[in-house]
Design a protein around this motif. Structure first.
Motif, PDB file in Angstrom:
ATOM      1  N   ARG A  31       0.655  -1.110   0.065  1.00  0.00           N
ATOM      2  CA  ARG A  31      -0.031  -0.106  -0.139  1.00  0.00           C
ATOM      3  C   ARG A  31       0.739   1.255   0.054  1.00  0.00           C
ATOM      4  NH1 ARG A  31      -5.285  -1.247   1.007  1.00  0.00           N
ATOM      5  NH2 ARG A  31      -5.639  -3.348   1.874  1.00  0.00           N
ATOM      6  N   ILE A  32       1.981   1.245   0.578  1.00  0.00           N
ATOM      7  CA  ILE A  32       2.907   2.544   0.717  1.00  0.00           C
ATOM      8  C   ILE A  32       3.681   2.519  -0.471  1.00  0.00           C
ATOM      9  CG2 ILE A  32       4.758   3.397   1.940  1.00  0.00           C
ATOM     10  CD1 ILE A  32       4.268   1.799   4.326  1.00  0.00           C
ATOM     11  N   TYR A  33       3.872   1.442  -1.411  1.00  0.00           N
ATOM     12  CA  TYR A  33       4.425   1.526  -2.745  1.00  0.00           C
ATOM     13  C   TYR A  33       3.557   2.230  -3.410  1.00  0.00           C
ATOM     14  CZ  TYR A  33       8.313  -1.807  -2.785  1.00  0.00           C
ATOM     15  OH  TYR A  33       9.338  -2.222  -2.418  1.00  0.00           O
ATOM     16  N   ASP A  34       2.173   2.217  -3.328  1.00  0.00           N
ATOM     17  CA  ASP A  34       1.171   3.032  -3.977  1.00  0.00           C
ATOM     18  C   ASP A  34       1.314   4.574  -3.796  1.00  0.00           C
ATOM     19  OD1 ASP A  34       0.080   0.762  -5.270  1.00  0.00           O
ATOM     20  OD2 ASP A  34      -1.788   0.802  -3.594  1.00  0.00           O
ATOM     21  N   ARG A  35       1.419   4.910  -2.547  1.00  0.00           N
ATOM     22  CA  ARG A  35       1.687   6.264  -2.330  1.00  0.00           C
ATOM     23  C   ARG A  35       2.891   6.772  -2.803  1.00  0.00           C
ATOM     24  NH1 ARG A  35       2.284   6.243   3.770  1.00  0.00           N
ATOM     25  NH2 ARG A  35       3.292   8.160   3.404  1.00  0.00           N
ATOM     26  N   LEU A  36       4.011   5.958  -2.944  1.00  0.00           N
ATOM     27  CA  LEU A  36       5.535   6.177  -3.564  1.00  0.00           C
ATOM     28  C   LEU A  36       5.285   6.602  -4.812  1.00  0.00           C
ATOM     29  CD1 LEU A  36       8.454   6.630  -2.923  1.00  0.00           C
ATOM     30  CD2 LEU A  36       8.770   4.318  -3.488  1.00  0.00           C
ATOM     31  N   ASN A  37       4.426   5.503  -5.698  1.00  0.00           N
ATOM     32  CA  ASN A  37       4.217   5.665  -7.149  1.00  0.00           C
ATOM     33  C   ASN A  37       3.439   6.898  -7.443  1.00  0.00           C
ATOM     34  OD1 ASN A  37       5.384   3.406  -7.722  1.00  0.00           O
ATOM     35  ND2 ASN A  37       3.601   1.946  -7.512  1.00  0.00           N
ATOM     36  N   ASN A  38       2.362   7.425  -6.556  1.00  0.00           N
ATOM     37  CA  ASN A  38       1.674   8.579  -6.698  1.00  0.00           C
ATOM     38  C   ASN A  38       2.394   9.759  -6.641  1.00  0.00           C
ATOM     39  OD1 ASN A  38      -0.803   7.245  -7.157  1.00  0.00           O
ATOM     40  ND2 ASN A  38      -1.387   7.186  -4.764  1.00  0.00           N
ATOM     41  N   VAL A  39       3.539   9.714  -5.802  1.00  0.00           N
ATOM     42  CA  VAL A  39       4.482  10.934  -5.355  1.00  0.00           C
ATOM     43  C   VAL A  39       5.257  11.068  -6.689  1.00  0.00           C
ATOM     44  CG1 VAL A  39       6.370  11.898  -3.814  1.00  0.00           C
ATOM     45  CG2 VAL A  39       4.463  10.790  -2.800  1.00  0.00           C
ATOM     46  N   VAL A  40       5.569   9.940  -7.037  1.00  0.00           N
ATOM     47  CA  VAL A  40       6.766  10.219  -8.230  1.00  0.00           C
ATOM     48  C   VAL A  40       5.869  10.679  -9.343  1.00  0.00           C
ATOM     49  CG1 VAL A  40       8.083   8.831  -9.647  1.00  0.00           C
ATOM     50  CG2 VAL A  40       8.341   8.469  -7.544  1.00  0.00           C
ATOM     51  N   GLN A  41       4.619   9.857  -9.715  1.00  0.00           N
ATOM     52  CA  GLN A  41       3.890  10.448 -10.787  1.00  0.00           C
ATOM     53  C   GLN A  41       3.250  11.863 -10.785  1.00  0.00           C
ATOM     54  OE1 GLN A  41       0.190   7.967 -11.283  1.00  0.00           O
ATOM     55  NE2 GLN A  41      -0.233   8.979 -13.234  1.00  0.00           N
ATOM     56  N   PHE A  63       9.054  12.611  -0.919  1.00  0.00           N
ATOM     57  CA  PHE A  63       9.564  11.482  -1.277  1.00  0.00           C
ATOM     58  C   PHE A  63      10.399  10.687  -0.394  1.00  0.00           C
ATOM     59  CE2 PHE A  63      12.892   9.226  -3.555  1.00  0.00           C
ATOM     60  CZ  PHE A  63      11.944   8.187  -4.403  1.00  0.00           C
ATOM     61  N   ASP A  64      11.005  11.485   0.414  1.00  0.00           N
ATOM     62  CA  ASP A  64      11.908  10.907   1.408  1.00  0.00           C
ATOM     63  C   ASP A  64      11.138  10.246   2.451  1.00  0.00           C
ATOM     64  OD1 ASP A  64      14.314  11.573   0.145  1.00  0.00           O
ATOM     65  OD2 ASP A  64      14.595  13.647   1.283  1.00  0.00           O
ATOM     66  N   GLU A  65      10.089  10.917   2.901  1.00  0.00           N
ATOM     67  CA  GLU A  65       9.241  10.572   4.037  1.00  0.00           C
ATOM     68  C   GLU A  65       8.555   8.977   3.355  1.00  0.00           C
ATOM     69  OE1 GLU A  65       4.891  11.860   6.266  1.00  0.00           O
ATOM     70  OE2 GLU A  65       6.197  13.220   5.199  1.00  0.00           O
ATOM     71  N   VAL A  66       7.967   9.022   2.206  1.00  0.00           N
ATOM     72  CA  VAL A  66       7.451   7.907   1.699  1.00  0.00           C
ATOM     73  C   VAL A  66       8.461   6.909   1.418  1.00  0.00           C
ATOM     74  CG1 VAL A  66       5.826   6.724  -0.079  1.00  0.00           C
ATOM     75  CG2 VAL A  66       5.553   9.199   0.730  1.00  0.00           C
ATOM     76  N   SER A  67       9.536   7.149   1.213  1.00  0.00           N
ATOM     77  CA  SER A  67      10.334   6.120   0.900  1.00  0.00           C
ATOM     78  C   SER A  67      11.167   5.459   2.258  1.00  0.00           C
ATOM     79  CB  SER A  67      11.596   6.483  -0.104  1.00  0.00           C
ATOM     80  OG  SER A  67      12.381   7.565   0.450  1.00  0.00           O
ATOM     81  N   ASN A  68      11.361   6.330   3.138  1.00  0.00           N
ATOM     82  CA  ASN A  68      11.684   5.725   4.594  1.00  0.00           C
ATOM     83  C   ASN A  68      10.685   4.983   5.150  1.00  0.00           C
ATOM     84  OD1 ASN A  68      14.053   7.170   4.478  1.00  0.00           O
ATOM     85  ND2 ASN A  68      13.427   8.986   5.327  1.00  0.00           N
ATOM     86  N   ASP A  69       9.394   5.240   4.694  1.00  0.00           N
ATOM     87  CA  ASP A  69       8.360   4.444   5.377  1.00  0.00           C
ATOM     88  C   ASP A  69       8.320   3.009   4.621  1.00  0.00           C
ATOM     89  OD1 ASP A  69       6.278   3.716   6.797  1.00  0.00           O
ATOM     90  OD2 ASP A  69       4.672   4.889   5.870  1.00  0.00           O
ATOM     91  N   VAL A  70       8.628   3.118   3.329  1.00  0.00           N
ATOM     92  CA  VAL A  70       8.709   1.777   2.606  1.00  0.00           C
ATOM     93  C   VAL A  70      10.109   1.091   3.277  1.00  0.00           C
ATOM     94  CG1 VAL A  70       9.340   0.784   0.496  1.00  0.00           C
ATOM     95  CG2 VAL A  70       7.790   2.570   0.673  1.00  0.00           C
ATOM     96  N   TYR A  71      11.060   1.679   3.456  1.00  0.00           N
ATOM     97  CA  TYR A  71      12.097   1.116   3.884  1.00  0.00           C
ATOM     98  C   TYR A  71      11.998   0.288   5.233  1.00  0.00           C
ATOM     99  CZ  TYR A  71      16.783   0.679   6.296  1.00  0.00           C
ATOM    100  OH  TYR A  71      17.869   0.256   6.701  1.00  0.00           O
ATOM    101  N   ARG A  72      11.433   1.124   6.392  1.00  0.00           N
ATOM    102  CA  ARG A  72      11.272   0.478   7.682  1.00  0.00           C
ATOM    103  C   ARG A  72      10.440  -0.578   7.679  1.00  0.00           C
ATOM    104  NH1 ARG A  72      10.726   6.282   8.784  1.00  0.00           N
ATOM    105  NH2 ARG A  72       8.661   6.002   8.344  1.00  0.00           N
TER     106      ARG A  72
END
Length: 204
Positions: A31-41, A63-72
């Motif tokens: 689900r966070i991947y979807d948010r990351l894709n939205n930010v990039v798009q 972008f850093d916030e969402v990508s760090n959320d994916v990482y964690r």
């Protein structure tokens, strides 16, 4: 046989716990991947607007916030999954130690077992446990695939919020557009309105 009856429940319980705690995390990660894709798009499609209003730093922070959320979350899920291998190694070596102990007792004290038979038991036990280890690794991959499949089904089953009312207008006489006290929200939430009480008239 009793050795396997002791080890198999440990494997089953351990694998069940891994699936129980890892599956929700993988679902959250997708689900966070979807948010990351939205930010990039949004950044790519609105790059001119971002540059015009000098919003590069804010977009980078987002972008850093969402990508760090994916990482964690993904790191935590992988840590839980990684317990599968130590559990299998523990089970294998526990079986070998138990077989060595009971086999030595049968050879030395009771003479009901030969050294060759004990070595054969070691070989068969290793084959069985290695097969179980491969099967548990396959279960972990199935777990990730199952989460991905659920996310794909959710996307395909998503229904649009834009629906016609009970009696929609199908003809526009003069082609003009009129908004009277119109409100709009991206999140379909009345408390998070992007536009509020808009009055607009566009002639044909």
């Amino acid at each position: 046989m009793l050795v396997y009856l002791v080890v198999l429940p440990i494997l089953a319980i351990g694998l069940a716990l891994v699936i129980r705690f890892a599956h929700p995390l993988f679902l959250k990660v997708f689900r966070i991947y979807d948010r990351l894709n939205n930010v990039v798009q949004e950044n790519l499609q609105g790059i001119r607007v971002v540059k015009s209003y000098v919003r590069e730093e804010q977009q980078e922070e987002l972008f850093d916030e969402v990508s760090n959320d994916v990482y964690r979350n993904f790191t935590l899920a992988q840590r839980i999954v990684s317990f599968n291998m130590p559990l299998m190694q523990f089970s294998i070596y526990s079986c070998m130690l138990l077989l060595s102990w009971f086999g030595a007792q049968l050879i030395v004290e009771h003479s009901s077992l030969t050294t060759g038979e004990l070595v054969s038991m070691f070989n068969y036990t290793m084959q069985i446990l290695m097969s179980l280890m491969m099967m548990s690794m396959a279960f972990v991959q199935i777990l990730i695939a199952r989460t991905s499949a659920q996310r794909v089904v959710e996307v395909l089953d998503e229904e649009s919020d834009l629906k016609n009312p009970a009696s929609p207008l199908t003809e526009v006489k003069d082609g003009s557009i009129v908004f009277e006290n119109a409100c709009f929200s991206y999140a379909n939430d009345q408390t998070k309105l992007a536009l509020e009480n808009v009055n607009l008239r566009i002639e044909s």
